[in-house]
Design a protein around this motif. Structure first.
Motif, PDB file in Angstrom:
ATOM      1  N   ARG A 254     -43.928 -35.812 -24.679  1.00 14.10           N
ATOM      2  CA  ARG A 254     -42.537 -35.431 -24.392  1.00 14.10           C
ATOM      3  C   ARG A 254     -42.564 -34.182 -23.519  1.00 14.10           C
ATOM      4  NH1 ARG A 254     -37.414 -36.295 -25.688  1.00 14.10           N
ATOM      5  NH2 ARG A 254     -38.041 -38.014 -27.041  1.00 14.10           N
ATOM      6  N   VAL A 255     -41.862 -34.253 -22.402  1.00 14.08           N
ATOM      7  CA  VAL A 255     -41.786 -33.134 -21.463  1.00 14.08           C
ATOM      8  C   VAL A 255     -40.560 -32.300 -21.806  1.00 14.08           C
ATOM      9  CG1 VAL A 255     -41.670 -32.457 -19.048  1.00 14.08           C
ATOM     10  CG2 VAL A 255     -42.899 -34.543 -19.696  1.00 14.08           C
ATOM     11  N   GLU A 256     -40.792 -31.026 -22.089  1.00 16.23           N
ATOM     12  CA  GLU A 256     -39.694 -30.124 -22.442  1.00 16.23           C
ATOM     13  C   GLU A 256     -39.017 -29.580 -21.188  1.00 16.23           C
ATOM     14  OE1 GLU A 256     -41.019 -27.003 -24.989  1.00 16.23           O
ATOM     15  OE2 GLU A 256     -42.560 -28.266 -25.914  1.00 16.23           O
ATOM     16  N   PRO A 257     -37.719 -29.299 -21.283  1.00 19.45           N
ATOM     17  CA  PRO A 257     -37.072 -28.590 -20.172  1.00 19.45           C
ATOM     18  C   PRO A 257     -37.654 -27.184 -20.034  1.00 19.45           C
ATOM     19  CG  PRO A 257     -35.452 -29.534 -21.691  1.00 19.45           C
ATOM     20  CD  PRO A 257     -36.777 -29.638 -22.360  1.00 19.45           C
ATOM     21  N   LEU A 258     -37.757 -26.710 -18.818  1.00 21.07           N
ATOM     22  CA  LEU A 258     -38.265 -25.367 -18.582  1.00 21.07           C
ATOM     23  C   LEU A 258     -37.270 -24.339 -19.125  1.00 21.07           C
ATOM     24  CD1 LEU A 258     -40.311 -23.434 -17.264  1.00 21.07           C
ATOM     25  CD2 LEU A 258     -38.945 -23.590 -15.166  1.00 21.07           C
ATOM     26  N   ARG A 259     -37.754 -23.474 -19.996  1.00 22.47           N
ATOM     27  CA  ARG A 259     -36.927 -22.409 -20.554  1.00 22.47           C
ATOM     28  C   ARG A 259     -37.503 -21.073 -20.124  1.00 22.47           C
ATOM     29  NH1 ARG A 259     -37.628 -23.547 -25.256  1.00 22.47           N
ATOM     30  NH2 ARG A 259     -38.908 -21.848 -26.044  1.00 22.47           N
ATOM     31  N   GLU A 260     -36.738 -20.333 -19.332  1.00 23.04           N
ATOM     32  CA  GLU A 260     -37.208 -19.069 -18.758  1.00 23.04           C
ATOM     33  C   GLU A 260     -36.490 -17.910 -19.437  1.00 23.04           C
ATOM     34  OE1 GLU A 260     -37.473 -16.980 -14.330  1.00 23.04           O
ATOM     35  OE2 GLU A 260     -36.922 -19.090 -14.548  1.00 23.04           O
ATOM     36  N   ASP A 261     -37.264 -16.995 -20.035  1.00 20.51           N
ATOM     37  CA  ASP A 261     -36.694 -15.845 -20.740  1.00 20.51           C
ATOM     38  C   ASP A 261     -37.720 -14.714 -20.684  1.00 20.51           C
ATOM     39  OD1 ASP A 261     -35.422 -14.032 -22.326  1.00 20.51           O
ATOM     40  OD2 ASP A 261     -35.331 -15.277 -24.123  1.00 20.51           O
ATOM     41  N   VAL A 262     -37.556 -13.820 -19.719  1.00 24.23           N
ATOM     42  CA  VAL A 262     -38.510 -12.727 -19.482  1.00 24.23           C
ATOM     43  C   VAL A 262     -37.794 -11.401 -19.677  1.00 24.23           C
ATOM     44  CG1 VAL A 262     -40.081 -11.655 -17.827  1.00 24.23           C
ATOM     45  CG2 VAL A 262     -39.803 -14.144 -17.868  1.00 24.23           C
ATOM     46  N   ASP A 263     -38.413 -10.511 -20.447  1.00 18.18           N
ATOM     47  CA  ASP A 263     -37.842  -9.191 -20.714  1.00 18.18           C
ATOM     48  C   ASP A 263     -38.837  -8.125 -20.282  1.00 18.18           C
ATOM     49  OD1 ASP A 263     -36.020  -7.337 -21.527  1.00 18.18           O
ATOM     50  OD2 ASP A 263     -36.543  -7.409 -23.640  1.00 18.18           O
ATOM     51  N   LEU A 264     -38.314  -6.951 -19.975  1.00 13.03           N
ATOM     52  CA  LEU A 264     -39.132  -5.861 -19.437  1.00 13.03           C
ATOM     53  C   LEU A 264     -38.758  -4.574 -20.148  1.00 13.03           C
ATOM     54  CD1 LEU A 264     -41.155  -4.909 -17.223  1.00 13.03           C
ATOM     55  CD2 LEU A 264     -39.184  -4.655 -15.703  1.00 13.03           C
ATOM     56  N   TYR A 265     -39.765  -3.736 -20.419  1.00 11.90           N
ATOM     57  CA  TYR A 265     -39.523  -2.460 -21.084  1.00 11.90           C
ATOM     58  C   TYR A 265     -40.545  -1.439 -20.592  1.00 11.90           C
ATOM     59  CZ  TYR A 265     -38.189   0.772 -24.811  1.00 11.90           C
ATOM     60  OH  TYR A 265     -37.730   1.859 -25.508  1.00 11.90           O
ATOM     61  N   VAL A 266     -40.155  -0.170 -20.628  1.00 10.23           N
ATOM     62  CA  VAL A 266     -41.057   0.916 -20.247  1.00 10.23           C
ATOM     63  C   VAL A 266     -40.875   2.054 -21.230  1.00 10.23           C
ATOM     64  CG1 VAL A 266     -39.378   1.980 -18.678  1.00 10.23           C
ATOM     65  CG2 VAL A 266     -41.828   2.397 -18.338  1.00 10.23           C
ATOM     66  N   SER A 267     -41.975   2.739 -21.533  1.00 17.10           N
ATOM     67  CA  SER A 267     -41.928   3.888 -22.434  1.00 17.10           C
ATOM     68  C   SER A 267     -42.951   4.907 -21.984  1.00 17.10           C
ATOM     69  CB  SER A 267     -42.197   3.469 -23.881  1.00 17.10           C
ATOM     70  OG  SER A 267     -43.457   2.825 -23.985  1.00 17.10           O
ATOM     71  N   VAL A 268     -42.750   6.154 -22.433  1.00 20.10           N
ATOM     72  CA  VAL A 268     -43.683   7.248 -22.142  1.00 20.10           C
ATOM     73  C   VAL A 268     -44.438   7.568 -23.419  1.00 20.10           C
ATOM     74  CG1 VAL A 268     -43.920   9.626 -21.379  1.00 20.10           C
ATOM     75  CG2 VAL A 268     -42.175   8.151 -20.341  1.00 20.10           C
ATOM     76  N   LEU A 269     -45.768   7.513 -23.356  1.00 22.79           N
ATOM     77  CA  LEU A 269     -46.613   7.751 -24.526  1.00 22.79           C
ATOM     78  C   LEU A 269     -47.366   9.068 -24.357  1.00 22.79           C
ATOM     79  CD1 LEU A 269     -48.158   4.179 -24.935  1.00 22.79           C
ATOM     80  CD2 LEU A 269     -46.010   5.055 -25.828  1.00 22.79           C
ATOM     81  N   GLU A 270     -47.433   9.829 -25.438  1.00 20.76           N
ATOM     82  CA  GLU A 270     -48.169  11.085 -25.437  1.00 20.76           C
ATOM     83  C   GLU A 270     -49.215  11.053 -26.533  1.00 20.76           C
ATOM     84  OE1 GLU A 270     -45.290  14.132 -25.903  1.00 20.76           O
ATOM     85  OE2 GLU A 270     -44.431  13.891 -23.901  1.00 20.76           O
ATOM     86  N   HIS A 271     -50.461  11.436 -26.175  1.00 22.21           N
ATOM     87  CA  HIS A 271     -51.558  11.419 -27.137  1.00 22.21           C
ATOM     88  C   HIS A 271     -52.650  12.367 -26.667  1.00 22.21           C
ATOM     89  CE1 HIS A 271     -54.431  10.027 -30.062  1.00 22.21           C
ATOM     90  NE2 HIS A 271     -55.287   9.686 -29.115  1.00 22.21           N
ATOM     91  N   ASN A 272     -53.051  13.291 -27.572  1.00 26.22           N
ATOM     92  CA  ASN A 272     -54.141  14.233 -27.259  1.00 26.22           C
ATOM     93  C   ASN A 272     -53.905  14.951 -25.928  1.00 26.22           C
ATOM     94  OD1 ASN A 272     -55.435  13.583 -29.624  1.00 26.22           O
ATOM     95  ND2 ASN A 272     -56.824  12.103 -28.664  1.00 26.22           N
ATOM     96  N   GLU A 273     -52.697  15.466 -25.766  1.00 27.82           N
ATOM     97  CA  GLU A 273     -52.320  16.224 -24.578  1.00 27.82           C
ATOM     98  C   GLU A 273     -52.408  15.411 -23.291  1.00 27.82           C
ATOM     99  OE1 GLU A 273     -54.628  19.780 -24.459  1.00 27.82           O
ATOM    100  OE2 GLU A 273     -53.762  20.599 -26.313  1.00 27.82           O
TER     101      GLU A 273
END
Length: 404
Positions: A254-273
């Motif tokens: 069975r061929v499924e319909p193409l389902r497109e769902d892309v999310d994007l995120y950005v963060s600033v990480l701090e560790h050991n200066e």
């Protein structure tokens, strides 16, 4: 009984009833997880390619998984397993992506039998329910039996070569890897092998050639099939050998319909200066995205870019980039990617002042799966503590009232 004692007994009974009602209400507040009864996922049908095979025949068992919950959100199918009582797990498929309410997914699984007789197979489905807000809940195992009658093959003639088709999840507009396995159970070698694969879609280089296949041996032929339209399809494999002999097999898919769902995120990480900018690309769709290119811009400067080769369906990938100092303000970020032979993009606005975290809060590693159970025992524990405290208070008040 004196009036004072009757009055005291009445007050004591009132205190006990009121206390128990309060405890029950508070206990109910503690167990605030979604009820499994809200999740309606079933194995609505099972198709068997041959319910009366002979030993060593490969059969395909295709369960249809239906999600019919009455609210938004999806059901992440994490694993579908085919088990035999005497052999345990004989085939499985995992990371099958999400199906929305009202949708179904067919999962073909294959097995063979070493001995004749009545066989009972079991299909087991595991998954995670996800609501519209992204909250997840582990769903228990869904089981359904399958019965097959296996017989011994006829020994009057030489055994024909056996064909087996294995196909990944088929999504419209994407390429599906297909493997055709040829087994030679004869005591003589096969010669001049020509394998051919056909489908309603497009098969890239549909013919493969091998000069020989030794006795009691096997070989595989790899194909790429592009499914053009969603819906039922079938893969037809044929093998010609020994100058004119031919065997065939068919595998429904069975061929499924193409389902497109892309999310994007950005963060600033701090560790050991040290400080790093971390991008995360989440693919909640049912097809991989390729050649991901990430860029961003704050009000005052351009953010460093990044690339990710592939983000598989129902998964996420992260990439971290060292930066000199923490960024602040609002960032406009964009990810461009390829899906279904076309270029697409997604954008998002993030307030970087609210995304700063340390490594203990957010990992600095690479790819991660978005399929994770959202279970918690804190609510139940809180409810149990409240009930115990309530019962203790009731006992103390009752004792004082009785003593008076």
């Amino acid at each position: 009984m004196p009036r004072s004692k009757r009055s005291g007994s009445t007050r004591l009974l009132t205190v006990l009833v009121a206390g128990l009602l309060c405890c029950s209400l508070l206990g109910g507040v503690g167990a605030v997880t979604a009820s499994p009864s809200d999740v309606y996922v079933t194995v609505s049908d099972i198709a068997v390619s041959d319910d009366e095979p002979t030993t060593d025949d490969a059969i395909t068992v295709t369960p249809t998984i239906r999600h019919s919950s009455g609210h938004d959100g999806g059901f992440q199918v994490t694993q579908v397993v085919l088990e035999a009582p005497d052999r345990g797990k004989v085939d499985e498929a995992d990371a099958l992506g999400a199906i929305a309410s009202g949708e179904t997914i067919d999962v073909p699984l294959q097995t063979t039998f070493d001995t004749a007789g009545e066989k009972r197979l079991t299909v087991k489905v595991r998954g995670i329910k996800e609501d519209a807000d992204g909250n997840t809940q582990q769903v228990g195992v869904i089981e359904r039996p399958v019965y097959v009658s296996v017989s011994e093959p006829s020994s009057d003639s030489e055994p024909d070569p056996r064909l087996r088709i294995d196909a990944d999840r088929a999504v419209a507009g994407t390429e599906v890897p297909v493997t055709v396995t040829v087994s030679n159970g004869d005591d003589e070698a096969l010669t001049d092998l020509v394998a051919h694969l056909d489908s309603n879609g497009t098969v890239e280089e549909p013919t493969r050639i091998r000069p020989t296949l030794e006795a009691e041996n096997m070989t595989t032929f790899e194909f790429q099939v592009r499914a053009d339209e969603p819906g039922p399809d079938r893969l037809e494999a044929a093998l010609e050998y020994d100058d004119g002999n031919r065997v065939e097999t068919v595998q429904p898919i069975r061929v499924e319909p193409l389902r497109e769902d892309v999310d994007l995120y950005v963060s600033v990480l701090e560790h050991n200066e040290s400080t790093a900018l971390q991008y995360r690309v989440t693919n909640r769709g049912n097809a991989p995205i390729d050649d991901v290119s990430i860029s961003g811009q704050t009000e005052s400067e351009q953010l460093p870019g990044a690339t990710i080769a592939t983000v598989d369906a129902a998964s996420a990938e992260t990439v971290s980039i060292p930066i000199d100092e923490a960024l602040t303000g609002t960032a406009e970020i964009e990810a461009a990617y390829t899906i279904d032979d076309r270029r697409n993009r997604t954008t998002r606005t993030i307030d970087l002042t609210e995304t700063t975290a340390t490594e203990s809060g957010v990992g600095l590693g690479g790819g991660q799966s978005i399929i994770a159970a959202g279970t918690s025992s804190a609510g139940s524990l809180f409810g149990a503590v409240i009930v115990l405290l309530g019962l203790g208070g009731i006992s103390f008040l009752g004792y004082r009232q009785w003593n008076r």
